[in-house]
Design a protein around this motif. Structure first.
Motif, PDB file in Angstrom:
ATOM      1  N   GLU A 138     -11.085   6.464  -5.092  1.00 24.85           N
ATOM      2  CA  GLU A 138     -12.236   7.000  -5.823  1.00 24.85           C
ATOM      3  C   GLU A 138     -11.966   7.192  -7.311  1.00 24.85           C
ATOM      4  N   ASP A 139     -10.679   7.278  -7.707  1.00 21.16           N
ATOM      5  CA  ASP A 139     -10.348   7.421  -9.128  1.00 21.16           C
ATOM      6  C   ASP A 139     -10.076   6.076  -9.807  1.00 21.16           C
ATOM      7  N   GLY A 140     -10.212   4.967  -9.068  1.00 22.53           N
ATOM      8  CA  GLY A 140      -9.979   3.638  -9.619  1.00 22.53           C
ATOM      9  C   GLY A 140      -8.570   3.113  -9.427  1.00 22.53           C
ATOM     10  N   SER A 141      -7.683   3.936  -8.897  1.00 25.45           N
ATOM     11  CA  SER A 141      -6.321   3.465  -8.620  1.00 25.45           C
ATOM     12  C   SER A 141      -6.325   2.590  -7.370  1.00 25.45           C
ATOM     13  N   VAL A 142      -5.322   1.747  -7.251  1.00 24.07           N
ATOM     14  CA  VAL A 142      -5.224   0.849  -6.100  1.00 24.07           C
ATOM     15  C   VAL A 142      -4.506   1.572  -4.975  1.00 24.07           C
ATOM     16  N   CYS A 143      -5.167   1.669  -3.849  1.00 23.46           N
ATOM     17  CA  CYS A 143      -4.578   2.273  -2.661  1.00 23.46           C
ATOM     18  C   CYS A 143      -3.714   1.235  -1.942  1.00 23.46           C
ATOM     19  N   SER A 144      -4.240   0.011  -1.827  1.00 22.95           N
ATOM     20  CA  SER A 144      -3.462  -1.065  -1.216  1.00 22.95           C
ATOM     21  C   SER A 144      -3.982  -2.413  -1.689  1.00 22.95           C
ATOM     22  N   SER A 145      -3.075  -3.362  -1.708  1.00 24.31           N
ATOM     23  CA  SER A 145      -3.395  -4.745  -2.029  1.00 24.31           C
ATOM     24  C   SER A 145      -2.539  -5.603  -1.115  1.00 24.31           C
ATOM     25  N   SER A 146      -3.181  -6.387  -0.287  1.00 26.46           N
ATOM     26  CA  SER A 146      -2.430  -7.202   0.663  1.00 26.46           C
ATOM     27  C   SER A 146      -3.152  -8.519   0.894  1.00 26.46           C
ATOM     28  N   ILE A 147      -2.437  -9.456   1.472  1.00 20.35           N
ATOM     29  CA  ILE A 147      -3.008 -10.758   1.806  1.00 20.35           C
ATOM     30  C   ILE A 147      -3.379 -10.731   3.280  1.00 20.35           C
ATOM     31  N   ALA A 148      -4.663 -10.915   3.557  1.00 19.93           N
ATOM     32  CA  ALA A 148      -5.134 -10.936   4.940  1.00 19.93           C
ATOM     33  C   ALA A 148      -4.815 -12.272   5.598  1.00 19.93           C
ATOM     34  N   SER A 149      -4.914 -13.357   4.819  1.00 17.46           N
ATOM     35  CA  SER A 149      -4.641 -14.686   5.352  1.00 17.46           C
ATOM     36  C   SER A 149      -4.428 -15.654   4.198  1.00 17.46           C
TER      37      SER A 149
END
Length: 135
Positions: A83-94
């Protein structure tokens, strides 16, 4: 759940009309296992920021082209923005790349920095990216 499409005038970065690929890779930059997004919405400025960030990930692909000039592939980035614009997670789904080098690089770049705040809380975006050689 939102879908951001990364666009631009670079011929090496082409966005498919729907999610693609079938080969999973490691979850690069999975920062928070308990990242829960359910009610957030991505305003236009957030989608634009994701698109702009997506244009920079072509560097991952361009580096890989030095080792394999015929390399092409598709990937799906799952990106959770707090909600503050920070990245919670970034991952490759496929992905369809022969190794996880390009996808892991893309996940790290997409997960760096901050984004405009989503509306109503954390939001999960699915970002399809296709890299191919210009004709």
């Amino acid at each position: 759940v939102g879908t951001a499409r990364v666009a631009g005038d670079n011929p090496a970065l082409i966005i498919p009309p729907s999610p693609v690929s079938t080969s999973p890779t490691s979850n690069a930059l999975e920062r928070a296992a308990d990242c829960k997004c359910n009610n957030g919405r991505a305003p236009l400025e957030l989608e634009r920021a994701v698109q702009d960030k997506g244009k920079t990930v072509r560097r991952c692909y361009e580096r890989a082209l030095q080792g394999d000039p015929r390399l092409e592939g598709k990937l799906m980035v799952d990106l959770a923005i707090n909600e503050d614009g920070s990245v919670c997670s970034s991952s490759i789904a496929s992905h369809t790349f022969p190794s996880a080098t390009v996808p892991d690089c893309v996940a790290q770049m997409m997960g760096s920095g901050t984004y405009p705040k989503p509306e109503g809380g954390c939001v999960q975006l699915h970002v399809p990216i296709r890299f191919k050689q210009p004709n």
